[in-house]
Scaffold this active site. Structure first.
Site, mmCIF file in Angstrom:
data_model
loop_
_atom_site.group_PDB
_atom_site.id
_atom_site.type_symbol
_atom_site.label_atom_id
_atom_site.label_comp_id
_atom_site.label_asym_id
_atom_site.label_seq_id
_atom_site.Cartn_x
_atom_site.Cartn_y
_atom_site.Cartn_z
ATOM 1 N N GLN A 151 -2.546 -20.820 -2.918
ATOM 2 C CA GLN A 151 -2.970 -21.915 -2.039
ATOM 3 C C GLN A 151 -1.793 -22.586 -1.337
ATOM 4 O OE1 GLN A 151 -6.728 -22.878 -1.914
ATOM 5 N NE2 GLN A 151 -6.138 -20.776 -2.045
ATOM 6 N N GLU A 182 0.568 -5.481 -0.391
ATOM 7 C CA GLU A 182 1.418 -6.350 0.415
ATOM 8 C C GLU A 182 1.093 -6.230 1.898
ATOM 9 O OE1 GLU A 182 5.878 -7.402 -0.603
ATOM 10 O OE2 GLU A 182 5.472 -5.278 -0.824
ATOM 11 N N GLU A 205 4.169 -15.363 -6.995
ATOM 12 C CA GLU A 205 2.707 -15.365 -6.874
ATOM 13 C C GLU A 205 2.111 -16.710 -7.275
ATOM 14 O OE1 GLU A 205 0.647 -13.253 -5.509
ATOM 15 O OE2 GLU A 205 2.325 -11.968 -4.954
ATOM 16 N N CYS A 208 -3.822 -5.090 16.169
ATOM 17 C CA CYS A 208 -4.148 -4.807 14.770
ATOM 18 C C CYS A 208 -4.218 -3.308 14.477
ATOM 19 C CB CYS A 208 -5.475 -5.452 14.402
ATOM 20 S SG CYS A 208 -5.936 -5.161 12.682
ATOM 21 N N TRP A 262 11.268 -12.959 -2.269
ATOM 22 C CA TRP A 262 10.663 -12.272 -3.426
ATOM 23 C C TRP A 262 10.453 -10.791 -3.150
ATOM 24 C CZ3 TRP A 262 8.688 -16.786 -1.285
ATOM 25 C CH2 TRP A 262 7.726 -16.621 -0.290
#
Length: 365
Positions: A42, A182, A37, A202, A24
């Site tokens: 979930q 995103e 989406e 991170c 996508w």
DNA sequence: AATACGGGGGT
DNA sequence: ACCCCAGTATT
């Protein structure tokens, strides 16, 4: 200036180098964003990927989806779960065709009215497809922001939700909000994991309050899960003239619109056989003879578990009426694959057809 | 605010 | 076993 401004550029740099090549992401049409989406609600990326490819092959644009029969959409969704998503997506496509000339709207108030599109999905479509500055707040973003801002109130409190939405909006840059959203999600999916914050790798480590305090693994805080009940459920494999009876569940509720072997939940003090007879009479208005037990399947749903007890049965008396079902059909074993079934019933079908034909069972009362 | 709504994979 | 997932709709 707050002591720890959000390191937007560090996040962007990290994302540029580490973003996954997902189907996508190669197609930012509003429709593609919408479908992906909804599928990803979930649902993990790995699980959704194959479904997305097949879905886009079958229904390449809004028109194709709107034109398709619901059965076909549900079949494409089979095994993915939360089947109301498929129903809503299909309804949504028809609404877009009818009310918006086949074009997915680019404003929040119209998007939010499309079934299945809530605040976060609307934010995704607006930011990813239309490059408009609307935040996304999915599980990943919740986790990242809870840690970065050290939000310690339970996630499922409305006050916490307000705080998180406010933060998601506050960190969102005006320029390229889509790729920023995103990036935030990707960070949560690849680095800032529930049980492993990965702080050493991170890009947000500098200002992250949870890392500084050293309790990132404790965040976000969730209320303890409730215990899940277990039910015994019966289902009838009713065979006649080489065909099997399948019934279609009501459109609303659990497994809405899917096909299954008819039956239902066992009541206290009831035998499985009695349960099955009762359920069949209640839903179909016919009487059956319950024969040999066939397969037992254990299965977990999101909020309860079942053991599905299946029996070979015979139609004894009465004409089928659609009381508790949407539809019914007598089908050949090889035709079962044309219909969308829940996982538990799929297991039954596998066993039923695994020798290429129905195993012989004596048909007796 | 709480609950319904699937299925799969990681630990 | 328990946790969690690119959440939304309903009660």
């Amino acid at each position: 200036m707050p002591p720890h401004p959000f390191p937007t550029e560090k996040l962007r740099d990290w994302f540029r180098k580490n973003k996954r090549d997902l189907p996508w992401r190669r197609d930012r049409r509003p429709y593609s964003v919408w479908v992906s989406e909804i599928m990803l609600q979930q649902t993990r990326v790995d699980q959704a990927e194959g479904y997305y490819r097949r879905f886009m092959e079958l229904f390449p644009d809004v028109g194709a989806l709107a034109q398709a029969p619901l059965d076909q959409v549900l079949k494409a969704w089979e095994g993915l779960g939360y089947y109301r998503r498929a129903l809503h997506l299909h309804q949504g496509a028809r609404l877009v065709r009818q009310d918006h000339g086949g074009e997915i709207p680019s404003d929040y108030n119209r998007l939010i009215q499309i079934p299945g599109i809530g605040r976060s999905t609307a934010g995704a479509i607006l930011s990813l497809a239309f490059n408009r500055p609307f935040p996304i707040l999915d599980g990943n973003v919740k986790r990242v922001l809870s840690r970065f801002y050290h939000i310690t109130r339970p996630l499922d409190q409305s006050e916490t939700g307000k705080t998180l939405w406010q933060k998601a909006a506050a960190v969102l840059p005006e320029k390229k909000p889509g790729s920023f959203n995103e990036a935030l999600m990707e960070l949560g999916a690849l680095i800032c994991l529930p049980k492993d914050p990965g702080c050493a790798r991170c890009p947000l480590r500098k200002g992250c309050q949870a890392r500084i305090k050293g309790d990132a693994t404790e965040l976000p805080v969730k209320k303890p899960a409730k215990k899940i009940p277990h039910f015994d459920v019966t289902a009838a494999v009713i065979r006649k003239a080489g065909k099997i009876l399948i019934t279609r569940r009501p459109e609303k509720g659990l497994l809405g619109g899917l096909w299954e072997f008819p039956g239902g939940k066992q009541q206290p003090g009831e035998t499985l056989e009695a349960c099955l007879k009762r359920e069949i009479t209640e839903e179909l208005a016919i009487e059956i003879t319950v024969g040999e037990p066939f397969l037992q399947v254990r299965h977990a749903y999101s909020h309860f578990k079942i053991t599905l007890h299946t029996f070979f049965c015979r139609h004894r008396k009465g004409r089928i009426q659609k009381i508790g079902i949407q539809d019914y059909r007598w089908v050949k074993p090889e035709e079962l694959n044309h219909y969308a079934f829940p996982r538990a019933d799929r297991r039954v079908i596998e066993r039923l057809t695994e020798h290429g034909h129905l195993p012989f069972r004596p048909q007796r009362g």
